[in-house]
Design an enzyme around this catalytic site. Structure first.
Site, mmCIF file in Angstrom:
data_model
loop_
_atom_site.group_PDB
_atom_site.id
_atom_site.type_symbol
_atom_site.label_atom_id
_atom_site.label_comp_id
_atom_site.label_asym_id
_atom_site.label_seq_id
_atom_site.Cartn_x
_atom_site.Cartn_y
_atom_site.Cartn_z
ATOM 1 N N PHE A 1 0.812 -1.223 0.000
ATOM 2 C CA PHE A 1 0.000 0.000 0.000
ATOM 3 C C PHE A 1 0.842 1.268 0.000
ATOM 4 C CE2 PHE A 1 0.128 2.223 4.098
ATOM 5 C CZ PHE A 1 0.834 1.339 4.890
ATOM 6 N N LYS A 2 2.113 1.139 0.374
ATOM 7 C CA LYS A 2 2.963 2.327 0.468
ATOM 8 C C LYS A 2 3.120 3.025 -0.880
ATOM 9 C CE LYS A 2 4.719 1.478 4.874
ATOM 10 N NZ LYS A 2 4.728 0.066 5.170
ATOM 11 N N ASP A 3 2.923 2.278 -1.980
ATOM 12 C CA ASP A 3 2.996 2.907 -3.310
ATOM 13 C C ASP A 3 1.967 4.027 -3.467
ATOM 14 O OD1 ASP A 3 5.048 1.374 -4.560
ATOM 15 O OD2 ASP A 3 3.648 -0.285 -4.867
#
Ligand SMILES: *Cc1c(COP(=O)(O)O)cnc(C)c1O
Length: 459
Positions: free
Chosen positions: A110-112
Site C-alpha cells: 500500500f505504500k505505493d
C-alpha cells in the site's frame, strides 16, 4: 492551509515546508492548525467520483497554495496510472467481511499509493525551484521499495534507504537493491528497524548535517503520505454505500500511520464507526489501547516484518489530539516516553481513544492459521500483514460492514505464505527478473557518523 508542530503550536508552516521537512525542527509532527469538515451534501457529491477525482478533491483541501488544482490533477493522474487497477484499489467480499486490496502498485504494497504521489510532488517542486535535495529514509521493508520506485531517475534528488540487515524478506530486499538508477543508494544497517528509524531522526536533528545535504524525509510521519492514504477510506466507504449499518476498518499497524489516515478521514466528517488497530507480537499499540499502558518493549522478529516496530511515531498525533491541541502537554508526554520508555494514558483519555479505536494482536502461529483458513474456505491468499487485519475481526466483534485493509501482495512474503498453504506464490511476470538481477547495497554498522560520512561522500 496552515500547519503547526505537535510540540510547539506558536509557529505556522505551509504545506510546502511540511512536505519537504517531514519532521518539525523541535522533533514534533506536523498537523493542520484546523481541519475542515465536509458536510453531508459535500460527502454526497464526493461519493460519485472515481478514485483519481476523489483524490484530487481530498488532497487539494490540504495543499494550500503549494499547487494549483489543475496541476495537482495532472500529478494525480500520472501517479495513479502506474497502478494495475484503474481505480487504484479493489474491494472484494470474503465471507462476512470485505477486503480492500491496496497492493496493486509497482512494489506490491500500500505504500505505493502515497509514495508515487510524493515522488511527483518532489519533481514538481524541484523543477519549479531549480533546486536539489537528498532523501534519507528508514524502512521496515516496504517504504524503501515504494520510495525508490517513486524517486529513481528523477532529476535533482538522491535517495538513501536504510533497511535492517537480514530482517526483511528476500523479495522486499531485491525490489530495492536491483534498481539500476544512479540516484538510488541502499544501506543495510546491522540492527533492527527502530535503529534505522532512530539513525534517520538523529540525522535530521543534526542541523549542520541535514542542512548541508538539504535532507528531506518520506517516512510515514510525512503529512503528505497521510493525506494520500485518507483517500481510500473515503473511496471504500462510498463503495459500501450503506447508511443503515456502521462501517468499521481493521488496519494492520506498525507506525500508526495508515490507521491515523483513517482517523483523519473520520475527523473530516466521514462517518466511520471504529478502527481496529491490528498488531503482530510487537503489540505496543494493542497494550496501549486495551490497558492504557504505552510501554516500549523489545522489537521481536515476526513473519510480518513491515510491522516489527516498537516506536509508533504517528501516535504522537493522536496524543496531541487527546490533549485538545495542548503542545506543552504533548511535549512533556513525548519526553516521558523518550526518557522512561513508558506513558500511562489517563482514564478519561483512554475512554476517548476507545470511542474510535479497538485493538488486537496476533502471533506467528495465529497468522499462519488465518492464511490457511481463508485460503481453504475462500481460495483467497492473504499476505501475513493482511492476515493480521483479517483475524482482528475474529478477536474484536463488531456489527456492520467490516473492511480489512490488505496492505501487501502475498507474493512479497512467499516463505510465510508457503508455511501456511504449502504453495509458493509467484511474483507477477513483470517483476520476476528481480530474482536473478545483480543487487547493490552496502552493509554498515549501526553508527551515525559512519553512515553520515558515506552519504556525504556519495553526493
Ligand atoms: C508499512 C506496512 C504496514 C504498517 O503501516 P503503518 O503505516 O506503519 O501502520 C502494514 N503492512 C504492510 C505490508 C506495510 O508495508
Amino acid at each position: 492551509m496552515k500547519y503547526i508542530s505537535t510540540r510547539d503550536n506558536s509557529k505556522e508552516f505551509s504545506f510546502n515546508q511540511v512536505f519537504l521537512k517531514g519532521l518539525a525542527d523541535d522533533g514534533g509532527l506536523f498537523v493542520p492548525k484546523s481541519i475542515k469538515k465536509f458536510d453531508k451534501k459535500k460527502l454526497n457529491s464526493l461519493s460519485r467520483l472515481n478514485y483519481k477525482e476523489l483524490a484530487n478533491e481530498i488532497i487539494y483541501s490540504f495543499t494550500g497554495n503549494f499547487i494549483p488544482k489543475n496541476n495537482l490533477k495532472k500529478i494525480i493522474d500520472k501517479s495513479y496510472s502506474v497502478f494495475r487497477e484503474k481505480n487504484v484499489v479493489d474491494l472484494i467480499q470474503v465471507g462476512d467481511r470485505k477486503i480492500l486490496e491496496l497492493f496493486h502498485g509497482p512494489t506490491l504494497a500500500f505504500k505505493d499509493i502515497a509514495m508515487q504521489l510524493l515522488g511527483n510532488f518532489y519533481e514538481y517542486y524541484l523543477t519549479k525551484k531549480k533546486d536539489n535535495i537528498n532523501i534519507v529514509v528508514a524502512t521496515s521493508g516496504d517504504t524503501g521499495a515504494a520510495a525508490i520506485d517513486a524517486i529513481k531517475g528523477k532529476k535533482g534528488i538522491n535517495i538513501f534507504v536504510l533497511h535492517p540487515y537480514n530482517r526483511i524478506s528476500l523479495v522486499q530486499r531485491k525490489l530495492m537493491t536491483t534498481i539500476k538508477e544512479n540516484n538510488v543508494f541502499n544501506i543495510a544497517v546491522k540492527g533492527n528497524f527502530d535503529d534505522c528509524q532512530n539513525l534517520v531522526k538523529l540525522m535530521f536533528t543534526d542541523k549542520q548535517f541535514s542542512n548541508s545535504i538539504k535532507m528531506s524525509g518520506v517516512n510515514s510521519i510525512n503529512w503528505a503520505r497521510i493525506i494520500a492514504q485518507s483517500v481510500y477510506y473515503f473511496y471504500a466507504y462510498f463503495l459500501i454505500n450503506d447508511d443503515t449499518r456502521p462501517v468499521n476498518f481493521s488496519v494492520p499497524t506498525g507506525n500508526f500511520g495508515d490507521v491515523y489516515a483513517g482517523y483523519l478521514a473520520k475527523k473530516m466528517g466521514l462517518p466511520i464507526n471504529k478502527f481496529i488497530v491490528a498488531t503482530n507480537q510487537n503489540d505496543i499499540l494493542h497494550r496501549a489501547i486495551s490497558n492504557g499502558v504505552y510501554e516500549v518493549g523489545k522489537a521481536v522478529e515476526t513473519i510480518s516484518p513491515s510491522m516489527d516496530i516498537q516506536v509508533a511515531s504517528n501516535f504522537e498525533r493522536l496524543i496531541y489530539d487527546l490533549n485538545n491541541g495542548d503542545d506543552k502537554k504533548t511535549r512533556s508526554i513525548m519526553k516521558k516516553i523518550k526518557d522512561k520508555g513508558k506513558y500511562i494514558i489517563e482514564k478519561n483519555k483512554l475512554n476517548k481513544i476507545k470511542l474510535n479505536f479497538d485493538s488486537s494482536s496476533m502471533n506467528n502461529k495465529q497468522i499462519i492459521e488465518t492464511i490457511k483458513l481463508v485460503y481453504s474456505k475462500y481460495n483467497i491468499v492473504l499476505d501475513p500483514h493482511s492476515a493480521i487485519g483479517y483475524g482482528a475481526f475474529d478477536r474484536v466483534k463488531l456489527e456492520g460492514n467490516n473492511i480489512v485493509l490488505a496492505t501487501a501482495h502475498p507474493c512479497k512474503f512467499p516463505d510465510a505464505v508457503k508455511l501456511a498453504i504449502k504453495k509458493k506464490h509467484e511474483l507477477p511476470n513483470s517483476l520476476k527478473y528481480i530474482m536473478t538481477e545483480k543487487e547493490n547495497y552496502e552493509i554498515m554498522p549501526n553508527n551515525l557518523q559512519h553512515i553520515q560520512s558515506y552519504i556525504k561522500n556519495k553526493i
